[in-house]
Design a protein around this motif. Structure first.
Motif, PDB file in Angstrom:
ATOM      1  N   LEU A   1       0.869  -1.168   0.290  1.00 10.27           N
ATOM      2  CA  LEU A   1      -0.026   0.418  -0.070  1.00 10.27           C
ATOM      3  C   LEU A   1       0.577   1.450   0.284  1.00 10.27           C
ATOM      4  O   LEU A   1       1.806   0.875   0.471  1.00 10.27           O
ATOM      5  N   PHE A   2       0.711   2.205  -1.117  1.00 10.22           N
ATOM      6  CA  PHE A   2       1.411   4.095  -1.462  1.00 10.22           C
ATOM      7  C   PHE A   2       0.530   4.622  -0.374  1.00 10.22           C
ATOM      8  O   PHE A   2      -0.520   4.693  -0.897  1.00 10.22           O
ATOM      9  N   VAL A   3       0.952   5.467  -0.211  1.00 11.70           N
ATOM     10  CA  VAL A   3       0.518   6.347   0.969  1.00 11.70           C
ATOM     11  C   VAL A   3       1.040   7.710   0.813  1.00 11.70           C
ATOM     12  O   VAL A   3       2.217   7.704   0.483  1.00 11.70           O
ATOM     13  N   SER A   4       1.060   8.731   1.090  1.00  7.42           N
ATOM     14  CA  SER A   4       1.772  10.399   0.899  1.00  7.42           C
ATOM     15  C   SER A   4       0.818  10.851   1.493  1.00  7.42           C
ATOM     16  O   SER A   4      -0.216  11.056   2.241  1.00  7.42           O
ATOM     17  N   GLN A   5       2.040  11.794   2.460  1.00  8.69           N
ATOM     18  CA  GLN A   5       0.942  12.951   3.608  1.00  8.69           C
ATOM     19  C   GLN A   5       2.082  13.723   3.738  1.00  8.69           C
ATOM     20  O   GLN A   5       2.983  14.014   2.781  1.00  8.69           O
ATOM     21  N   THR A   6       1.186  15.033   4.384  1.00  7.35           N
ATOM     22  CA  THR A   6       1.681  16.373   4.194  1.00  7.35           C
ATOM     23  C   THR A   6       1.504  16.927   4.974  1.00  7.35           C
ATOM     24  O   THR A   6       0.568  16.215   6.343  1.00  7.35           O
ATOM     25  N   ILE A   7       2.281  17.356   6.432  1.00  7.76           N
ATOM     26  CA  ILE A   7       1.737  17.755   7.755  1.00  7.76           C
ATOM     27  C   ILE A   7       1.968  18.893   7.099  1.00  7.76           C
ATOM     28  O   ILE A   7       3.238  20.049   7.226  1.00  7.76           O
TER      29      ILE A   7
END
Length: 82
Positions: free
Chosen positions: A35-41
């Motif tokens: 599973l490929f996930v991108s995140q920004t904070i």
């Protein structure tokens, strides 16, 4: 079923313990057991960090396994446009 993960995190600013931060997560793809996930904070409009996450489902012996039936379908509403 267990999981194994890879994280690539780029910090662009410091945050303090009492900052109100927003984490935005985008599910990018499911490929086989991964599973490929991108995140920004962010803090307001200010970017604090970005992350690329790759998680894989594995069995108790550590071998890669496809996600349980229906898992990808339950996550599909949260995927980025493919």
């Amino acid at each position: 079923m267990r999981s194994s993960s890879y994280f690539d995190i780029a910090f662009t600013r410091a945050a303090r313990i009492d900052d109100a931060l927003v984490v935005r997560t985008t599910y990018d793809a499911v490929r086989g057991p991964r599973l490929f996930v991108s995140q920004t904070i962010t803090r307001g409009e200010e970017l604090i960090a970005t992350a690329a996450v790759e998680a894989a489902c594995i069995d108790l012996a550590g071998r890669a396994k496809r996600p349980p039936p229906g898992m990808a379908d339950r996550l599909r509403p949260y995927f980025a446009a493919e």
